[in-house]
Write an enzyme that holds these catalytic residues in place. Structure first.
Site, mmCIF file in Angstrom:
data_model
loop_
_atom_site.group_PDB
_atom_site.id
_atom_site.type_symbol
_atom_site.label_atom_id
_atom_site.label_comp_id
_atom_site.label_asym_id
_atom_site.label_seq_id
_atom_site.Cartn_x
_atom_site.Cartn_y
_atom_site.Cartn_z
ATOM 1 N N PRO A 21 0.831 -1.207 0.000
ATOM 2 C CA PRO A 21 0.000 0.000 0.000
ATOM 3 C C PRO A 21 0.865 1.256 0.000
ATOM 4 C CG PRO A 21 -0.782 -1.593 1.618
ATOM 5 C CD PRO A 21 0.542 -2.090 1.135
ATOM 6 N N GLU A 22 0.598 2.158 -0.931
ATOM 7 C CA GLU A 22 1.314 3.424 -1.018
ATOM 8 C C GLU A 22 0.388 4.545 -0.551
ATOM 9 O OE1 GLU A 22 4.419 3.497 -1.546
ATOM 10 O OE2 GLU A 22 4.833 1.549 -2.452
ATOM 11 N N ARG A 28 13.465 -2.926 -9.191
ATOM 12 C CA ARG A 28 12.036 -2.713 -9.390
ATOM 13 C C ARG A 28 11.749 -2.490 -10.873
ATOM 14 N NH1 ARG A 28 10.243 1.405 -4.487
ATOM 15 N NH2 ARG A 28 11.056 0.154 -2.763
ATOM 16 N N LYS A 87 2.996 7.155 4.582
ATOM 17 C CA LYS A 87 2.231 5.905 4.576
ATOM 18 C C LYS A 87 1.850 5.462 5.988
ATOM 19 C CE LYS A 87 5.341 3.791 1.971
ATOM 20 N NZ LYS A 87 5.990 2.747 1.144
#
Length: 275
Positions: free
Chosen positions: A2-3, A265, A58
């Site tokens: 979750p960002e 990434r 976050k």
């Protein structure tokens, strides 16, 4: 993971339920998360009224009169609001329940990389907490500008995408949102951060805000585990310009989207639209 959009969606879903309500009790079934849940947390929160729910980066900051309990969702965490009447029996990965009069706030985290911490009011401003003090500016704050990005990247040879992901300039721009923001700004992700001009950084700051706002409006992105406080998945990922679209035609010019790896990434970009 979750960002910022997913955490903000969670905050907006939770706050109307918990603000102004008292915690009747806290059930901690698993104390070993990323960091141990404070041993006295349940007693500390008993009968405390939740005054507000804030997001910093976050992290979710639940304010009570005695301080704040801080929640980080980690890689697979969710917070769900469940009706107290007929609440499901806690499953294996349902680690903490905050019980209110009419509902339960349940923290679920299969991989246990999330965190639930406590910051007492006598310890000072919660924003000075060691996990929060070094965070970059909020992307929706007036402090986040192209001029800030330009000034903070002078002389840096790291790629502009990796500079965005670092979190020391601006918080919450995770992998999917970095790729999407750079596309909207027309900047190739491999460009050295120190080589990007001020006008292009001004476009990037606008693109970051627009991308994150669109993601929040669409309930965030659900790539694996994320659901909002009501259990619904986000759908921003369905409208991405470049993310996870390797080989597909660019929605703007038709050029096949390329995928590369930066810092372990995946990065996606259009070789025609992004220079």
């Amino acid at each position: 993971m979750p960002e910022l959009p997913e955490v903000e969606v969670t905050r907006r879903g939770i706050e109307p339920f918990v603000a102004g309500r008292r915690v009747e009790r806290v059930d901690v079934r698993t104390a070993m998360l990323r960091w141990p849940v404070p041993a006295g947390l349940a007693e500390q929160l008993r009968a405390r009224e939740v005054l507000a729910v804030e997001r910093r980066g976050k992290y979710l900051l639940f304010e009570v009169d005695a301080g704040w309990f801080i929640v980080h969702l980690g890689m697979t965490g969710t917070l769900r609001v469940l009706p107290a009447a007929g609440v499901p029996v806690a499953a294996k990965h349902d680690h903490i329940d905050w019980i209110f009069d009419e509902f339960v706030l349940r923290f679920r985290d299969p991989r246990r990389f999330g965190a639930v911490l406590w910051h007492a009011r006598e310890a000072g401003d919660v924003h000075a907490h060691p996990l929060l003090a070094s965070l970059g500016v909020e992307p929706f704050s007036p402090a986040f500008t192209g001029a800030l990005l330009h000034a903070r990247t002078r002389g840096r040879t790291v790629s502009v995408k990796q500079a965005l992901l670092a979190g020391d300039m601006v918080v919450g721009v995770g992998n999917i949102y970095a790729s999407e923001s750079l596309f909207r700004a027309g900047i190739r992700p491999t460009t050295a951060a120190g080589k990007v001009s001020l006008p292009r950084y001004e476009r990037l700051a606008d693109a970051v805000r627009a991308t994150l706002a669109d993601a929040i409006e669409r309930g965030g992105s659900t790539l694996r585990d994320f659901v909002g406080s009501n259990g619904e998945s986000g759908y921003f990922q369905l409208d991405c310009f470049v993310y996870d679209r390797a080989g597909l035609p660019c929605r703007v010019c038709g050029t096949p989207i390329r995928q590369i790896v930066q810092g372990q990434r995946s990065t996606y970009f259009c070789p025609t639209c992004q220079r």
